[in-house]
Design an enzyme around this catalytic site. Structure first.
Site, PDB file in Angstrom:
ATOM      1  N   LYS A  85     -23.593  -5.286   3.154  1.00 55.42           N
ATOM      2  CA  LYS A  85     -22.713  -5.734   4.511  1.00 55.42           C
ATOM      3  C   LYS A  85     -22.441  -7.074   4.411  1.00 55.42           C
ATOM      4  O   LYS A  85     -21.511  -7.685   5.301  1.00 55.42           O
ATOM      5  CB  LYS A  85     -23.713  -5.699   5.444  1.00 55.42           C
ATOM      6  N   GLU A 107     -22.822  -4.798  17.731  1.00 53.05           N
ATOM      7  CA  GLU A 107     -24.107  -3.705  18.153  1.00 53.05           C
ATOM      8  C   GLU A 107     -24.970  -3.150  16.804  1.00 53.05           C
ATOM      9  O   GLU A 107     -24.540  -3.555  15.955  1.00 53.05           O
ATOM     10  CB  GLU A 107     -23.329  -1.875  18.494  1.00 53.05           C
ATOM     11  N   SER A 376     -26.081  -0.008  -2.881  1.00 49.12           N
ATOM     12  CA  SER A 376     -25.369  -1.150  -1.753  1.00 49.12           C
ATOM     13  C   SER A 376     -25.873  -1.633  -1.138  1.00 49.12           C
ATOM     14  O   SER A 376     -25.994  -3.130  -0.621  1.00 49.12           O
ATOM     15  CB  SER A 376     -25.086   0.102  -0.359  1.00 49.12           C
TER      16      SER A 376
HETATM   17  C1  LIG Z   1     -25.729  -0.103   6.179  1.00 49.18           C
HETATM   18  C2  LIG Z   1     -26.115   0.208   5.425  1.00 49.18           C
HETATM   19  C3  LIG Z   1     -25.592   1.667   4.574  1.00 49.18           C
HETATM   20  C4  LIG Z   1     -24.603   2.284   5.532  1.00 49.18           C
HETATM   21  O1  LIG Z   1     -23.798   1.554   5.652  1.00 49.18           O
HETATM   22  P1  LIG Z   1     -22.633   2.369   5.379  1.00 49.18           P
HETATM   23  O2  LIG Z   1     -21.362   1.950   5.569  1.00 49.18           O
HETATM   24  O3  LIG Z   1     -22.120   3.890   5.114  1.00 49.18           O
HETATM   25  O4  LIG Z   1     -22.110   1.313   3.792  1.00 49.18           O
HETATM   26  C5  LIG Z   1     -26.136   1.523   3.185  1.00 49.18           C
HETATM   27  N1  LIG Z   1     -26.836   0.892   2.388  1.00 49.18           N
HETATM   28  C6  LIG Z   1     -27.043  -0.030   2.675  1.00 49.18           C
HETATM   29  C7  LIG Z   1     -27.873  -0.381   1.890  1.00 49.18           C
HETATM   30  C8  LIG Z   1     -26.855  -0.483   4.137  1.00 49.18           C
HETATM   31  O5  LIG Z   1     -28.011  -1.613   4.720  1.00 49.18           O
END
Ligand SMILES: *Cc1c(COP(=O)(O)O)cnc(C)c1O
Length: 407
Positions: A85, A107, A376
């Site tokens: 993010k 938001e 992620s």
């Molecule tokens: C917010 C988040 C996601 C989901 O968001 P995408 O926009 O689909 O990438 C996935 N993994 C983590 C660790 C997140 O914080």
């Protein structure tokens, strides 16, 4: 900016009153990305504030245990604040300054995007207002605590179901009323133009790095790339630089949840509960009932729990460029433990979906092949949920004692 549609998805279905702020943003993004000074600052913040480039980590133990393809992880968990993010909020934070604006609004549902926005606002000296459903504030209070400590104003939204979609309506209203000094910082690759393309663009640094790293470390591009799909920003980020490659297959992993029953999952693909629709300013595949009302969703991970999906991914899937699969809550917990125990890496529950999908399919691949799983985010934030699922009683006792002491 090019056509604001991706096939039949995307577009801008917004009230007239937002038209000016949207046009201004479209122009600013386009001119910023061709401004060498802006791009230089962006790269510098990615490197010195967030810690990019993130590594590509080979998982030898897991690869041996699974006995198929070579397994690599793209370590977005090592970004500042522990997830991809940060790539996006740095981009939009700098863009806010570029437009001469002094305030951002956002938001948030689970709170992760709220924290990321509060962090970048503190660093860039921007005023920050976060809209959050009153129900979500209760459920995610530790995140709210950090937003407030960082200096953000957190506004509880009590209308409707007092969750994410209601917070989104309030943020839209604020943007329309205050666009002179305010930027609406959207956290994923969804919403009206230019957000899907802009957020995917800022996240594409992930895939750009994988391109170079895989050549250096594997000697070729990976045969497959896996990413979890909530709104779709980490998936777009790692996929888009490979979209025209015929040697790399792109696989998105959605939240299969508890079951396939309506309300028990967050699958926007491979289910007749989701279909084309227009809501929240754009066209995509939404989970909806027979009357077109958006449906409730469930996932063990708050970040994948969304009714819509990036119009970019909806289009790529429709054109056979991305394959969508899902992992259910149980598979996710198994993959979560497998990665922890074998490699000493605690994944976010969102990311554990990508791990579950990747491990399932790596088995039937050959050792000459390799896969990259987009990790992620890190799992520290999930300690409460994981302890609950693992039924760790001393953890509940700890929380109780902690409360007694605090009072
Ligand atoms: C917010 C988040 C996601 C989901 O968001 P995408 O926009 O689909 O990438 C996935 N993994 C983590 C660790 C997140 O914080």
């Amino acid at each position: 900016m090019k056509d604001q549609f991706f096939g039949r998805f995307g577009g801008s279905f917004i009230p007239e009153i937002l038209y000016n702020s949207q046009q201004q943003l479209i122009d600013a993004y386009e001119s910023a990305m061709s401004d060498a000074e802006f791009v230089g600052r962006l790269k510098s913040e990615w490197q010195h504030y967030s810690g990019r480039p993130t590594p590509l980590t080979f998982c030898n133990n897991l690869t041996q245990q699974i006995g198929g393809a070579q397994i690599y992880l793209k370590r977005e968990d090592l970004n500042h604040s522990g997830a991809h993010k940060m790539n996006n909020v740095i981009g939009q934070g700098l863009l806010t300054q570029y437009m001469g604006k002094t305030r951002v609004i956002a938001e948030t549902g689970a709170g992760q995007h709220g924290i990321a926005t509060a962090l970048i606002s503190a660093r860039l000296g921007l005023k920050c207002t976060i809209y959050m459903g009153a129900t979500d504030i209760k459920r995610q209070y530790p995140n709210v605590f950090w937003m407030k400590q960082l200096g953000a104003e957190v506004i509880p939204v009590t209308t409707g179901s007092a969750t994410l979609k209601d917070a989104l309506d309030e943020a839209m209203r604020d943007w329309a009323a205050n666009y002179d000094d305010t930027h609406y910082l959207i956290g994923t690759s969804c919403g009206c133009a230019p957000f899907p393309e802009m957020v995917a663009g800022f996240q594409s640094i992930i895939g750009e790095e994988v391109k170079e790293q895989s050549i250096n470390q594997i000697g070729k591009h990976p045969d497959r790339i896996y990413a979890c799909v909530g709104g779709g920003s980490n998936a777009c980020g790692i996929f888009l630089p490979f979209v025209d490659s015929s040697s790399t297959e792109l696989v998105g992993v959605e939240a299969g949840g508890r079951s396939d029953a309506p309300g028990d999952h967050a699958k926007r693909f491979n289910t007749d509960q989701a279909r084309f629709g227009i809501a929240q300013g754009y066209a995509t595949r939404f989970l909806q009932d027979s009357e077109g009302q958006l449906m409730p969703t469930h996932s063990i991970s708050a970040g994948l729990d969304y009714v819509g999906v990036s119009p970019i991914l909806a289009d790529l899937e429709e054109n056979g460029k991305v394959r969508m699969i899902s992992a259910n809550d149980d598979e996710v917990m198994t993959a979560f433990s497998q990665l922890m125990r074998n490699e000493g890496i605690i994944p976010a529950l969102e990311s554990a979906h990508a791990v579950a999908g990747g491990l399932r399919e790596a088995k039937s691949m050959s050792p000459e092949q390799s896969i990259v799983i987009n990790l992620s985010g890190r799992g520290d934030k999930d300690i409460f949920n994981v302890a609950k699922v693992m039924k760790d009683e001393p953890f509940s006792a700890f929380l109780n004692d902690f409360l007694l002491e605090a009072n």
